[in-house]
Structures are given as C-alpha cells and as structure tokens.
Scaffold this motif. Structure first.
Motif, PDB file in Angstrom:
ATOM      1  N   ARG A   1       1.036  -6.062  -2.338  1.00 27.93           N
ATOM      2  CA  ARG A   1       0.629  -5.780  -0.994  1.00 27.93           C
ATOM      3  C   ARG A   1       0.764  -6.943  -0.208  1.00 27.93           C
ATOM      4  O   ARG A   1       0.464  -8.084  -0.480  1.00 27.93           O
ATOM      5  CB  ARG A   1      -0.613  -5.292  -0.920  1.00 27.93           C
TER       6      ARG A   1
ATOM      7  N   GLU B   1      -2.833  -7.014   4.468  1.00 28.93           N
ATOM      8  CA  GLU B   1      -3.788  -6.196   3.906  1.00 28.93           C
ATOM      9  C   GLU B   1      -5.119  -6.693   3.422  1.00 28.93           C
ATOM     10  O   GLU B   1      -6.123  -6.080   3.340  1.00 28.93           O
ATOM     11  CB  GLU B   1      -3.458  -5.375   2.900  1.00 28.93           C
TER      12      GLU B   1
ATOM     13  N   HIS C   1      -9.496  -7.013  -0.627  1.00 28.49           N
ATOM     14  CA  HIS C   1      -8.369  -6.126  -0.068  1.00 28.49           C
ATOM     15  C   HIS C   1      -8.847  -5.110   0.721  1.00 28.49           C
ATOM     16  O   HIS C   1      -9.221  -3.869   0.771  1.00 28.49           O
ATOM     17  CB  HIS C   1      -7.788  -5.296  -1.581  1.00 28.49           C
ATOM     18  N   ARG C   2      -9.086  -5.709   2.036  1.00 28.08           N
ATOM     19  CA  ARG C   2      -9.695  -5.147   3.009  1.00 28.08           C
ATOM     20  C   ARG C   2      -9.317  -3.777   3.559  1.00 28.08           C
ATOM     21  O   ARG C   2      -9.909  -2.889   3.819  1.00 28.08           O
ATOM     22  CB  ARG C   2      -9.962  -6.092   4.192  1.00 28.08           C
ATOM     23  N   GLN C   3      -7.865  -3.819   3.555  1.00 31.22           N
ATOM     24  CA  GLN C   3      -7.168  -2.474   4.149  1.00 31.22           C
ATOM     25  C   GLN C   3      -6.896  -1.491   2.815  1.00 31.22           C
ATOM     26  O   GLN C   3      -6.602  -0.426   3.194  1.00 31.22           O
ATOM     27  CB  GLN C   3      -6.063  -2.755   4.813  1.00 31.22           C
ATOM     28  N   GLY C   4      -7.228  -2.079   1.772  1.00 30.17           N
ATOM     29  CA  GLY C   4      -7.066  -1.215   0.825  1.00 30.17           C
ATOM     30  C   GLY C   4      -8.413  -0.697  -0.012  1.00 30.17           C
ATOM     31  O   GLY C   4      -9.207   0.136   0.445  1.00 30.17           O
ATOM     32  N   CYS C   5      -8.462  -1.109  -1.433  1.00 31.71           N
ATOM     33  CA  CYS C   5      -9.455  -0.631  -2.276  1.00 31.71           C
ATOM     34  C   CYS C   5     -10.918  -1.148  -2.080  1.00 31.71           C
ATOM     35  O   CYS C   5     -11.857  -0.913  -2.352  1.00 31.71           O
ATOM     36  CB  CYS C   5      -9.046  -0.744  -3.756  1.00 31.71           C
TER      37      CYS C   5
ATOM     38  N   ARG D   1       4.654  -8.007  20.713  1.00 24.67           N
ATOM     39  CA  ARG D   1       4.022  -6.933  21.175  1.00 24.67           C
ATOM     40  C   ARG D   1       2.945  -7.519  22.032  1.00 24.67           C
ATOM     41  O   ARG D   1       2.595  -6.818  23.444  1.00 24.67           O
ATOM     42  CB  ARG D   1       3.073  -6.163  20.065  1.00 24.67           C
TER      43      ARG D   1
ATOM     44  N   PRO E   1      -5.075   0.092  18.057  1.00 27.25           N
ATOM     45  CA  PRO E   1      -6.366   0.958  17.297  1.00 27.25           C
ATOM     46  C   PRO E   1      -7.433   0.785  18.527  1.00 27.25           C
ATOM     47  O   PRO E   1      -7.694  -0.383  18.696  1.00 27.25           O
ATOM     48  CB  PRO E   1      -6.669   0.120  16.038  1.00 27.25           C
TER      49      PRO E   1
ATOM     50  N   GLY F   1      -4.439   1.963   1.959  1.00 29.01           N
ATOM     51  CA  GLY F   1      -3.436   0.752   2.387  1.00 29.01           C
ATOM     52  C   GLY F   1      -3.541   0.637   4.066  1.00 29.01           C
ATOM     53  O   GLY F   1      -4.070   1.676   4.685  1.00 29.01           O
ATOM     54  N   GLY F   2      -2.603   0.042   4.591  1.00 30.41           N
ATOM     55  CA  GLY F   2      -2.297  -0.262   5.968  1.00 30.41           C
ATOM     56  C   GLY F   2      -1.445   1.021   6.272  1.00 30.41           C
ATOM     57  O   GLY F   2      -0.575   1.335   5.923  1.00 30.41           O
TER      58      GLY F   2
ATOM     59  N   ARG G   1      -1.368   0.490  11.814  1.00 26.87           N
ATOM     60  CA  ARG G   1      -2.232  -0.812  12.009  1.00 26.87           C
ATOM     61  C   ARG G   1      -3.527  -0.687  11.627  1.00 26.87           C
ATOM     62  O   ARG G   1      -4.601  -1.393  12.227  1.00 26.87           O
ATOM     63  CB  ARG G   1      -2.078  -1.004  13.270  1.00 26.87           C
ATOM     64  N   ILE G   2      -4.160   0.414  10.965  1.00 30.76           N
ATOM     65  CA  ILE G   2      -5.564   0.471  10.310  1.00 30.76           C
ATOM     66  C   ILE G   2      -5.501   0.787   8.806  1.00 30.76           C
ATOM     67  O   ILE G   2      -4.379   0.466   8.421  1.00 30.76           O
ATOM     68  CB  ILE G   2      -6.095   1.904  11.388  1.00 30.76           C
ATOM     69  N   SER G   3      -6.636   1.212   8.203  1.00 28.66           N
ATOM     70  CA  SER G   3      -6.787   1.134   6.996  1.00 28.66           C
ATOM     71  C   SER G   3      -6.829   2.667   6.656  1.00 28.66           C
ATOM     72  O   SER G   3      -7.703   3.559   7.552  1.00 28.66           O
ATOM     73  CB  SER G   3      -7.956   0.573   6.598  1.00 28.66           C
TER      74      SER G   3
END
Lengths: 86, 404, 860, 168
Positions: free
Chosen positions: A13, A17, A57-61, B306, C492, D120-121, D124-126
């Motif tokens: 990834r 993420e 893996h903060r945005q995933g698992c 952005r 967000p 996952g992403g 822009r969030i999870s």
C-alpha cells in the motif's frame, strides 16, 4: 505518494496509508539515571542505511508492525509483526 | 557596482588543502560560510577553512523557501531570530551584494480559535522583545492581501492572522555567495567537493580531520551540515537528538506581481510567496518518516496544490514548473542545537528543522564568538545540546506544525 | 494562405472558427492550434522575452519553449502552439509594454546590455538602503510573464482517477507502439500514453490508448500521474516502458532567437498538421545528418531553400540578422543569404527525464555527444531513441561566433556571454552556474538548453561533458496546472450525529480539531452559563474519544499506561486519568470507567481519540497484554446533562433509580432513557450536578429532542469553557503544552509512584528531584479586563509567564483565568502583572476552584 | 445483560433511530443505497472460531481482527462471545453506502478493485470496501464522516455526468 510499504496483512500500500513511529528504541528497564532516560527519550541513531522502525497501517487493518528499511533508498527489506515483551 | 563592468572572481578557485587549519568548518552552506566570515572579520582568524562535500550552498541553504522572520513563540527563540533579522537587514550593504531582502510582511493564518490563541501568545512575546508582530482580523488581512480567499467557501475559513511586518523573503543563493565571497576575501579557504570521512581524536579533542582529499590537522571543528549532521556527529562520536526528514517545495511559471506578502497556513500545511522573478514559491511540512533519499512525493504536490488553491483559487490554471526536496534535521523541541558538545573542540549547528536559513547571520556571529573565545554567547546558551541531557527544552512545538 | 490539403492535416477546412487577438478579429479552422491560426493570419511575433523583451516567434511548436506564451481567455502563460483553437477565444499578448511589435521595455535589449549582465541585480541597488523597496518594485514589475486575473478561480472542474496497468507505455512513436503491441500479446492491461492528438484515433489491438495526455513523472512505487487536461490519471504500473524519444536541440549562434528561426519539427508541424508554409525563403542549418531531409520537406511545401549548411563540415562563424525581430539574413563564414526562415537542427537529445526520475542513471555518451539513460531500476524499461538508439552524432561548435546576442537559454534570456562571465566569476560547476545565470530554470526546464549549455561549459572549462554532468531531473516532465494536481477540493469534516440539530438551533459552528462544534447557540454565551448554574443545560459531547479496553489483562494494561491507579477501581466506578509520554509530558486526559472486571470504558479529549487509540495499541504491541483496544468514538453519541435540575429531568425519562444514594458522583450505570439504552456517567466537568449519557449515535437526534422538550437548554463550547474555568479545570492542549508535566501542571497527587512501572514514571522520578521553573495556577484579575489567552505575564519588562485561559465569570464576579507563573510567584495570593493592550494589569494567584471549591454542587 | 448493551442500536426502540446519511442522500440517484442501519460487528480474537449464521459476511482484516456484516448483530455478538471471540456492535459506528460503477470507485480510491474486501484509503479517509457482483461496491466508513462521504460521492458522480459540481 511516496514509497510503497507492504502491510503484513493487507499487502503493498502507498506509505500515506501508514503512520510512522520512528526507529525501534530500547526502553530502560528500571529507574534510569537522567542521562540514560534522556538518551532513550530524545537521542536517535538516525542511521543512513538499514533501520528497524515502527509502522501502523492506520488507514487499513490497524496493525502495528516492524519494518526494516534502507533510509538511503527507502527500500523495504522486510516487515514483521512484533513479538511482545522482547 | 563597478563589478558590473569589470567582472571579478567571487572567490578563489579551489586550492590544495593545507596541512593545518586553526578552524575547520564542515559544511559550505549559509551557516558554515557565515561562521567563517565572522571569525575572520570579527575575531581576526587567519587560518579557517570550509569543507563542502558538493558545491557551496548545495544543501538546505539552496533548497529552502527563502522566508525570513522572527515571530517565534519562545522568548529565547524570538530574541535569537530577532537579532538574525536585524543582521539580515544590514547584510546587503555590509557584504556589498544585493541579497534582495524583501521585507514585504509575513502573515500566518489562523483557521481555528485555538490557532488564534497561539498567535496571540507569539504576538505578545514578540512585542515585549521589540519585534513587530500582532494579531489581525479578516478586515486587516483583506487590506494586506486582497487576493486571499477570505470567504466562507474554503473548508477552513480564515479567522485571523499573525502579522509580522519585518518578515519577508530573501535570495537564498545570494546569501551563500555573498558570505562565501566575503569569507574568501578575508582569507578563508573554501574547499568544495571535499568530503569529511573521519576525525582523529586524542584527549577528548579532535586533532585531525580526514577527507577524501587528504588529512588536516585542526584546532577546532564546527559541523554545520543540515541533513547529514547525525552522520558527521557519528564520525566524531557525538550522539545527537536528531532525525532526518525531507522537506519539499515547488515553483510555478513566472507571473506578473500578484502577491506581495508571505502567506503561511499551519492548518493547511502550506506557505506561499511570490519571488521577484514572478514565480509562486510554495512549500509544505516535512514528511513524517525519516529518510536520506531526496526524492519528492506526488502526494505532497497534490496536497499543497489543493491547499494553495483554498487560499488562492486564482492560481488553479497556473502551472507548476519545478519541484525539489531538501533534508532537514529535526530536533525534539523544534528549537536548534547550537554550540558546544561533549567533544571539547567539536561544535555543532544542527536541529534546525525547517528554520535554519532564517538564522544564518546570527549563527555565524555567535558560533564565531564561541569558537574564538571559548565562551557560549548568552543568546545561544538556551540552545545548547546539553539541554537534552538535562531535560530542559525550549519548545517551539506549540507554534510549530508549519510556521515558515 | 494555406497550402493545398496535406495528407493527414489536422484542420477541418469546413469549420472556420473566429477568435480575437487584442482588437483584431481573426479566423482559423477547427483542428488548428491558436498558434497555427495566428501564424495563418500572418502573425510571426508571439511574445516578448523574459529579460530583454525581445520579440519571439514559433521555435519548437511542441509546447516546450516559452516563445508562444500568451494569455488566452484570461489564463496567462498558455503555450498557444499546442492550445487547440476554440470559437470565440480571446488571445492577448503578455509581458509587453505597448504592442507585440513595439514593446517599450525592449529598451533593455537595446541599451541595457552592458548594465545588465548576468547577476547585475546582485551588484546594484544596494545603496542607499531605503531605496531598495523602490527598486524592487520596479524589478518585480518587469519580471514575470503573464498577468493573473485576480477574479479567476473555480472556473474548471478537475478530477483524479486511480488506475492500474500491467504495462504502461509512455510515448506512442514507432518504438512505443511496437512495445505496446508486443506487451498486449501476453494479455490485457496494456496502456499507451502519448502527448499527440494524432494518437487519439490510433487503434492498437489489445492496447488502451490515452492521447493526448502527458505522463508527468515516475514516482516511487511506479506511480505515474497522467495529465489529460481536466482529469489526472494516477497509474500504478507493474511494468513501465518509456519511449519518449528525443527532443530536438537548437543551435547557439548570434540571432538564434529571432522570429523565423525554427526547429525542424516546428516547420514540419506547420506544414503537415496545419498546411501552412513556414516561410518563403529558408536556410537550413544542421549539425546532424538531417539537412537534406529538412530541405526536402520545405521544398515540397513550396519554400525556396537557397542554402543548406551541413555544420559538420566545420563552419566557424554563424550569425542571423533581422529587422524588428524577424530574421532577414544569415551569414555563414562571411557568406550572406537573405531569408525569412532558418531551420536549425542541433541534434537530438534523448528525453530521459522520466527514466532519471525513476532512478535511472544518466551518462554522457561520447560517441553520440548526448546524455543517455543507463542502469534502469527493476520494472522500468526504455525503448527507441530515448536510449540513444538511432541517434546520429551531431557535430558543431558549442556556440558559433558572430556579432549580436547569442542565447544558450531562450526561456531566461541567458547568453553565451552570461555563461562565460559566470565561469569567470567563479561559478564553475553546472549547478552553481545554473543558480547564478538561471540557465535551464525557465519554462522549458532544460529541454532546449541543458545540452547546449553543458557543451558550452565543457568548452569554456576545457573539460569533458561527462565531467560536467547534468543537473538533476525532477518531475514534472512538463508544467502542470495546480488545479489538476489539486483535484476536488472537498476535505473530511467530522460532524456529530447532532450537527444538523445544532444548525437548526442557530448555533455558531466552529472547528474544534477535526470536528465541527457549536460555539454557542445565541449571542450571549453567559446566558447559557447561567442556565447550567440555575436550571438545566445540555451539551453535545459526542466528540469525546471513546475506547473500550477489554480482556483478562485490561487492568494491567491501563495500570501501566496511566500514572494513576485503575486496577483497584471498582466495577461501576469512574476515575479521572491523565496520559503522559515516556518523557513525562502530559498528552491527554479523560475519564476511565470500569464496566466489568475485564472491561473498561475510557474517554479522551475530542482531538485525542485517534492518537490515544494508536498510543494504547502501540504499547500493547510492545507489551503484549491479553487485552483488546477498540475505538468506539463514532459508535456512541454523548450528551452531558448539567445543572441543578438534571436529576429530576432525567428521572422523568427513565425508570431506573437516580437518587443521590443509588447513583453517586463518579458512578457509571446502565440506564434506559426514553427507550434508548445508555451508559450514564455521573461526572462534572462543568461543576454542577450532571450526567453524561453515552448511547448509540443513531438515536442521538431522538434523545436530544426529548431532553430539549423536557426543558433542557443547549449550551455550546464557549459556555462550557467558562464553566470549567470557574472550577479551575484544565484543558489539556490549551492550558498545557508539549512541555507540561503533572508536577508543573498542578497535579502532583495524580501519579502513583509506588507502582512498578507506568509510561512516564522514570521522567517523573527526575522531575520530583528538581524544581519546576514554572507552575500552572489560577488567578483573578484586579481590574475588569479580560486578558487575551496568550497574554504575557511580565516581570521587570521581560516575558516571565503566560495566560492560557481567561474569562469573565458572572458566578465568581470577576475575571478569572489560568496561567503559567515562575515558581517563586505561584503561591496563593501573590500579585503579578499581565500585559493587556500595552499596559500592565495586576492579578492575584488563586489556587483551586473559583467557585464551589468543595465540589458540593456536582456531588449533590 | 452484557455490559456493552448501550452500544447496540438494535436495543433502542426502533423509532428512535436515524441514519447519518439520511440528509445527504435526499434526491440522490437510486444507485446509491444507504447501508448504515445494517448490522456490523467488530470481532477480536481467533476468527476461525466465529460461528456464522446464514447471510453473515465475514471480512477479515487481520487473523485476529474482522468485521461481521449481519442481519442480527445481537445474536452474532452472543454467538461470537460464546465461542471466545470478543465482539462489539459497530452498527452505529459505521455508515455504509452501496454504489455502482468501477470508474466511480477509481475516482474515490487507489485500492485495487480486484483485491476486495479490504480496508484502506477512500475519499481521503479510511474505509472498508467490498465488491459485489459486476461493478457494484459497498463502502463502510466512520459515521461522523458520513455526510462528507455522500458529498464526495455525489460530487464525483456529477463530474462523471459532465457537471461541475453537485451543488453548482
């Protein structure tokens, strides 16, 4: 987006993420001297080369894991799950 | 002026290394060159050299976003940078080289009431120390920067700003060259493409500097090697509380003057200025992970584009032209580490994070004094490496995030 | 004006399009670029140069150079040579004072030369110092190119799309197409990207063709963003084949920037794509083998070619002269030829930039006299002329001698004289000289000037090109609009389940960390304060971080994470907790309720939820306790019902017993309120009798409505801040900063130093041995002025401390606050001075709560 | 009674419940469906021991952490806990949205549509992404970002339809 990191569970990834938590340090065992304590809290090896470091893996698992990365190239040499208590 | 018609060398071409120098300065950036210059000028040092592994100004000095300001949060920081700005104001004349210091005013935007409080604190500290700095509301911002989107349209509307009139931008390369020229003319030997490979020590002092071009005996050593200071420290056996990160920036194609002030937003992690060439110069925050690899990231370009457009929607069709990265040495409290180390004659200038360039002249003055007299000037005493051993930090963290 | 229809011309002669150039109405055809249409209308000067304001015409006709930059429909710096013509387009020249063919600023060109050598601005305008801003204003005014429309913005929609490719081929020339077709035989997932509009209709079996579109760079992870105008395609490729070919190089000779001096491809495009004759009478100058071929192309288009010079035969002197910026004659070794077109070929440089960005090495090839890519990283390949394949060595002078300005870098108006001078002055490395002369730093980013300038440096320094090396190739390959990189602007925003209720009630919403929260519901926050003191208020505290910690070793985990004790907390009871770092600094605070032996419910600050969760998880990854940490922040809404009437009001909505004996201060109980199961915490951040209800977020609006119907009045964040200040309660992150610890922040009672270990214990042991420099204390102001939060406490004219919170309190009848004071001034009753609006106002230290100091009201 | 019963919307009187996407989806195309009220259970422990009821869908994030999409979260929690797997009712925590079209998917996330389900992403969030038949997808994300997600999805749809913005 920078380099790609392989989560032990989710696979490769983009690094965005993940949360980075720095090189692996050694926590003093019991009541350290001020010198030992500050060495642990503030001072870092900051190697140009292979570094063992913490990632989540903060945005995933959500898993925290260890990676070995070459800080000169950002190449990930290996990832592994921590063995608690060691 | 007459050099316009009669070109003169800025500095001597690279010569042989001498067998010995009283002071060896590692790092040919703005800090190293300024230290050499003030050593020669103020203290009459006759035997000083600069060792630079690449060309002069090749590191952080040539890669920063050229912003100069002194509106720091801590009294220690504000006093220190305040003196730096005062030196910068006189420097073009002193060095007879136009550094194009453009004091067009610096606005740090607040998008939350929490940010306003931190700014209020900075403004109050600054005022007490004689630094022009005040919190201004949207109406005053509109007068200072009518181009800024002050409407409710952005996700994070602007609530106020910290206004710092003496802040501005300066031509970073010119600072390097002017110090190099002045140092060279006072006898400092500048050795580009000369990399330090080791130090020999005896009795807790560095006695010999080893380089890829041979060895030098030395009286004292100053390491001013942003990005690589851990590695140079390691060679001398000096452990530092530093991590190395990349910082990125980009410029757009040149446009006619549009933006006069320097705009910084901590919330949006972006800072925007327009150079005298007409390019918009936009930078962001360091990448969170440590690295020595100086390649940029696409997400930096995307995010800072952005966020810049949140502030200046007019730039949407302006084209990004060139991007670059630099290495930053981050200290735990976001304040610099300056002066003595536990190796008696090995001094450092490190831990600058993203603020080093702003401090070049004052670093030069104070480090030169330290090297020449052996005494740490009061202005930099709070920034000693020792504070991390005694755990008495000088925290700029509350004001940090992005505060260029 | 146009030639007879050329095979494959891009214009549609059946569809004329009208457009404007300044006050003129002009016409072109669909398929024209603005540049070709202007050319068809006889325009030869397109722009004025960056420094000298010299007239410039079409040079590359490929979108590389800045010569055709104009303002189109208000957008500055548009390269009109590649910008499709649109009906009604309004084109205006830029960087001109006057007209394109009569620019008053070209005086710089005529007379400025000796006064404005390279770097002149560093040598001048230094004295007197006060004049610099005036000089600078002038300098800024003449710099820059196009002018930005300050009212522009939000004119276009840009999108981002993530794509994947098995094989991504960049460049649709012969080599690229062949590579794509070959790759397609192995299966799907082959994409070919090309900049040319000609590729748009090309069909390659099994290959997806994306054109006109431009690969901007190759980033780590084989990420290739592709600019297709208003959509940025972010390709992730398993294999990348770069077939970007070459870039034609100009020749360096006096007059090489005159309008009418063109690269071969420019002439070819005018003829082939737009059926335009690039000139009437041409001279061909080529340092490579292409002279005959170029001459042939021109002659076929009816251009007279009286002279073809193969520079490999060793011409020494070469200069072009013009009138009003148009080329009129060329002199080669003393022999003069009249002409209105000069086609120059300085050889071809592989377009290696993408390969170099991807990590490939770039090396000077002595036999080809160009830089070629070598040692490509895994998964990145190069095919065709970008590798140097098929390139014929160009032979010619680094710069030809003659009289007049001779440009190495067209974009930045850098002459050979400038480069020579920079070397004389000591800027003797390519990087240093680049920074000094700005060669390669203009809009073409070195595409047309890097190789010629390196040849020149090598020549001047009597060294080899290989020694000089190149400057670093960095993305993007070509300039890209910020809007395209930015994509959509939505960010967000966390909203609680009651967000719309707050808006309906007229609350002023403000950002609080990542959340939107009500500041207050009316103009007077103090009214809401009074309501809480006197009757019943309710505040939405759903933003509090909420964590479950469950497992046989949950107690041990918390015991080690927090400085105070949680193992002895009884089920159904609550305790305040502060988290510290291992350096002993305060990180976050909140309450911990024990719901069962192996289950704790932890709250954090509103901004701390994610960080605290990660912090807990990380430590547990290190320690490995048998406990799970679950962030349930979003699962639960939370309402704090506060005020003397809160018990009665809540009792009316529940059958569970709420009496003071049954439901004590710091109890946690499960109750059902109006059909909604709640965890009720009896805690009092605002100092009055109160209940914090935590319940499924989907029931938030319902329960809120019921409470309001029952007389509860909403209060916002500002009244809450006043209420907690009256109690002297600290807000972590406002009253504390990154250096605050439990001893300095007035909580020495909190850490239990007899515990074996906890995070921050080692540091606290050392803090205990030293005197804190400053302490956090309460104060009351002597006057009725409210110091700003951040105001300085002044001792002998120097900053000695700071105010972190200050409000006027009706309840206390004074202005009260919290602040950091030097240790020797922190005793109760000590007078000190705060700077407010340039004067010093007295204040006195106050320890403990300002109101109901025994806490009887919240315990009632 | 479980100590965590206050977590479950299913224990609330039904008329008390609302969805975080409700307001955002007013007037939205029918291809967008609000899945927020559907049962979602977070599992911690040996996922191999979770007993699945008919229609239950288990998404494994790690060997010890997963999400169960289920029609009856209360029963699922009881069953899991009886098997020694910790279970938490996340029905109220996560908003859910079903949408159609791979291009829409690609404009929202860099995740590989061929490698779902995964977390996952996303915008822009999870989020947790699931693929159904054809080009139908589901996303589950923090409910406090629900309005934002709907706004983004509608905005991207407007772009795909050639519009400038769903608001303009």
């Amino acid at each position: 987006m920078s380099f790609v990191l392989a989560c032990p569970h989710c696979g490769p990834r983009p690094v965005d993420e993940f949360a980075y938590s720095g090189e692996v340090t050694r926590r003093p065992q019991s009541s350290p001297t001020l010198r030992e304590l500050t060495d642990y809290v503030y001072f870092r090896d900051n190697v140009a080369g292979r570094q063992r470091e913490w990632w989540q893996h903060r945005q995933g698992c959500g898993e925290w894991f260890l990676a070995e990365r070459d800080t000169r190239t950002n190449e990930i040499i290996s990832v592994s799950l921590p063995k608690p208590g060691t | 002026m007459k050099e316009i018609f009669f070109p003169k060398r800025m500095w001597r071409s690279r010569g042989e290394l001498k067998r010995r120098y009283d002071v060896v300065i590692v790092g040919g950036g703005s800090h190293g060159l300024a230290t050499a210059y003030y050593l020669a000028k103020e203290h009459g040092a006759k035997s000083v050299c600069i060792l630079e592994k690449s060309y002069i100004g090749s590191g952080a000095s040539g890669r920063n976003t050229t912003i100069v300001r002194s509106n720091y949060r801590t009294p220690e920081g504000a006093a220190f940078y305040g003196e730096s700005v005062r030196l910068y104001e006189r420097l073009s004349k002193e060095l007879d080289f136009n550094l194009m210091f453009s004091q067009r005013g610096h606005l740090t935007l607040a998008h939350s009431d929490r940010a306003l409080v931190v700014m209020q604190e900075r403004a109050e500290v600054n005022k007490l120390l004689g630094i022009k700095s005040s919190v201004v509301g949207p109406r005053e911002i509109a007068a200072l920067c009518p181009e800024l989107d002050l409407s409710d349209r952005p996700t994070w509307p602007v609530l106020g700003a910290l206004f710092h009139p003496p802040g501005g931008i300066i031509r970073h390369d010119a600072v390097v060259w002017a110090f190099a020229r002045a140092a060279d003319r006072r006898g400092v030997d500048i050795h580009p493409y000369t990399e330090v490979t080791g130090f020999q020590q005896s009795n807790g002092r560095v006695t010999v500097v080893e380089t890829n071009r041979g060895r030098i005996e030395c009286g004292q050593v100053v390491s001013a090697t942003a990005g690589w200071s851990t590695l140079v420290g390691d060679l001398a056996g000096v452990r530092l509380p530093i991590t190395t990160h990349i910082l990125q920036a980009f410029v757009t194609e040149p446009l006619k003057p549009f933006l006069d002030v320097v705009i910084v937003s901590s919330q949006l992690h972006v800072y925007v200025s327009q150079t005298d060439r007409g390019e918009f110069l936009i930078g962001a925050e360091i990448e969170p992970y440590t690295t020595y690899k100086g390649t940029g990231t696409l997400s930096f370009l995307e995010t800072s584009a952005r966020h810049s457009l949140e502030l200046f929607p007019q730039l949407e069709r302006t084209k990004l032209l060139r991007t670059w990265t630099g290495l930053c040495d981050l200290s735990p409290d976001y304040s610099p580490i300056l002066g003595k180390t536990e190796v008696d004659n090995f001094h450092v200038s490190t831990g600058w994070g993203t603020y080093g360039f702003k401090a070049a002249p004052i670093v030069g003055v104070t480090l030169a004094e330290l090297v020449a007299t052996g005494k740490t000037p009061e202005l930099i005493a709070p920034f000693a490496l020792e504070r991390f051993h005694t755990d008495t930090l000088v925290s700029e963290l509350a004001a940090a995030a992005v505060s260029h | 004006m146009r030639l007879p229809a050329q095979p494959g011309e891009l214009i549609d002669r059946a569809e004329p399009l009208g457009f404007r150039l300044g006050e003129y109405r002009l016409e072109g055809f669909r398929g024209d670029t603005i540049g070709s249409a202007l050319f068809a209308n006889g325009r030869r000067v397109f722009s004025r140069s960056f420094k000298y304001h010299r007239p410039r015409g079409l040079l590359c006709c490929s979108g590389h150079c800045p010569n055709c930059m104009m303002t189109v429909d208000g957008v500055p710096n548009v390269r009109v040579c590649v910008e499709p013509l649109r009906e009604g387009a309004v084109v205006t020249p830029q960087n001109v004072l006057g007209r394109l063919d009569m620019d008053f600023l070209s005086v710089v060109d005529k007379f400025g030369g000796p006064f404005t050598p390279v770097g002149f601005y560093y040598r001048t305008m230094i004295r007197p110092r006060f004049m610099w801003p005036v000089y600078e204003k002038f300098l800024r005014g003449v710099a820059g190119l196009g002018r930005l429309d300050e009212h522009a913005g939000h004119s276009r929609r840009y999108d981002v799309e993530h794509r994947r490719a098995r094989v991504l081929v960049i460049g649709g020339g012969q080599a690229g197409r062949a590579a794509a077709l070959a790759a397609a035989t192995a299966g799907p997932g082959v994409v070919l990207v090309d900049e040319s509009v000609r590729l748009a209709d090309v069909e390659l079996p099994g290959v997806e063709v994306l054109a006109p579109a431009r690969a901007l760079g190759i980033w780590e992870g084989k990420l290739v963003p592709v600019d297709s105008g208003t959509v940025l395609y972010r390709y992730r490729a398993e294999r990348i084949i770069v077939a970007t070919g070459t870039v034609e190089q100009p020749l360096v000779f006096p007059g090489n920037d005159l309008a009418g001096v063109m690269l071969p491809e420019a002439a070819r495009r005018l003829i082939r794509d737009f059926s335009l004759r690039p000139g009437q009478r041409a001279i061909v100058l080529a340092a490579d083998e292409r002279a005959p071929e170029i001459a042939e192309t021109l002659r076929e288009a009816g251009v007279a070619v009286p002279r073809v010079v193969d520079l490999r035969e060793g011409a020494r002197q070469l200069e072009a002269h013009g009138r009003r910026g148009h080329v009129r004659r060329v002199v080669v070794d003393g022999e003069e030829t009249k002409c209105d077109l000069v086609v120059v070929s300085g050889g071809r440089q592989p377009a290696y930039s993408l390969l170099s960005q991807a990590g490939g090495r770039v090396e000077y090839d002595e036999s080809l006299k160009v830089f070629v890519p070598r040692d490509l990283p895994a998964g990145i390949e190069a095919v065709g002329s970008v590798t140097g394949e098929g390139i014929v060595r160009a032979e010619g002078a680094a710069a030809y001698e003659g009289s007049g300005k001779c440009f190495v870098c067209i974009c930045e108006d850098v002459t050979t004289k400038d480069v020579k001078r920079s070397i004389e002055e000591g800027f003797d490395s390519i990087e240093l000289s680049k920074r000094y002369t700005t060669v390669t730093m203009g809009p073409c980013q070195g595409k047309l000037c890097q190789l010629p300038s390196i040849h020149l440096y090598a020549h001047e320094l009597h060294t080899y090109e290989a020694t000089i090396g190149t400057t670093t190739a960095r993305p993007p390959w070509a300039p890209v609009e910020l809007g395209l990189l930015a994509g959509r602007h939505l960010e967000p925003t966390r909203r609680t389940s009651l967000h719309f209720r707050h808006e309906e009630l007229g609350a002023r919403m403000m950002w609080a960390g990542p959340w939107k929260r009500p500041y207050a519901y009316g103009e007077h926050p103090e009214d809401e304060v009074r309501t809480v003191h006197e009757s019943l208020g309710v505040i939405d505290v759903s933003t509090l971080g909420k964590l479950l910690v469950e497992g046989p070793e949950a107690a041990q985990l918390l015991e080690r994470l927090y400085p105070n004790r949680f193992a002895d907390l009884k089920a159904g009871r609550i305790r305040y907790g502060v988290l510290t770092s291992d350096g002993g600094r305060i990180m976050d605070d909140g309450t911990v309720a024990r719901l069962a032996d192996d289950l704790y419910y932890v709250t954090t600050t509103s901004t701390g939820a994610d960080a605290v969760t990660a912090w807990f998880e990380w430590w547990n990854a290190v320690w490995g306790y048998d406990a799970e940490i679950v962030n349930v922040t979003g699962a639960l809404a939370a309402l704090n019902l506060a005020g003397p009437r809160s018990r009665d009001a809540l009792q009316r909505l529940t059958e569970d017993e709420l009496s003071a004996d049954e439901f004590r201060y710091l109890d946690a109980k499960h109750i059902e309120v109006a059909g909604v199961p709640c965890l009720a915490l009896r805690i009092g951040f605002v100092g009055e009798l109160g209940y914090e209800l935590h319940f499924p977020s989907s029931a938030a609006e319902y329960l809120w409505d019921r409470l309001l119907a029952d007389g509860a009045r909403p209060f916002g964040l500002e009244p809450q801040r006043i209420l907690r200040l009256e109690k002297g309660h600290v807000i972590v992150g406002q009253d504390t900063d990154s250096e605050s610890n439990l001893l300095s922040a007035g909580m020495p009672w909190l850490p239990k130093m007899d515990k074996d270990d906890f995070v921050g214990k080692f540091a606290l042991e050392h803090f205990a041995e030293r005197d804190e420099r400053e302490l956090l204390v309460g104060f009351t102001m002597e006057d009725d002025v409210v110091p700003a939060e951040g105001a300085q406490i002044v001792v002998e004219g120097q900053p000695a401390g700071r105010v972190t919170s200050a409000r006027r309190s009706e309840q206390v009848g004074a202005v009260i606050g919290l602040g950091w004071l030097p240790r020797d001034r922190a005793d109760a009753g000590t007078r000190f001075e705060v700077r407010v609006d340039r004067r010093l106002v007295g204040a006195r230290v106050h320890h403990g709560a300002f109101f109901d100091s025994a806490g009887e009201r919240m315990r009632s | 009674m479980s100590a965590l019963y206050f977590m479950s919307p299913a224990r609330c009187t039904p008329e008390t419940l609302a969805s975080p996407l409700e307001r955002g989806l007013v007037g939205a195309p029918e291809s967008l469906r609000d899945l927020s009220p559907d049962g979602k259970v977070e599992l911690r422990g040996d996922l191999a021991r979770v007993g699945l009821a008919e229609g239950d869908e288990l998404i494994r994030l790690t060997p010890r952490r997963g999400f169960l999409l289920t029609g009856d979260p209360l029963a699922a929690i009881d069953r899991s806990r009886a098997n020694g797997v910790l279970a938490y009712d996340m029905t109220g925590a996560l908003g859910g949205l079903a949408f159609e079209g791979e291009t829409l998917f690609r404009r929202l996330t860099d995740l590989d549509p061929g490698a779902l389900p995964t977390a996952g992403g996303f915008a822009r969030i999870s989020a947790i992404l699931v693929r159904d038949e054809g080009e139908r997808f589901r996303a589950y994300f923090p409910q406090e970002l629900g309005h934002y997600v709907v706004e983004v999805v509608l905005d991207v749809l407007a772009g795909l339809a050639g519009g400038r913005s769903h608001r303009a």
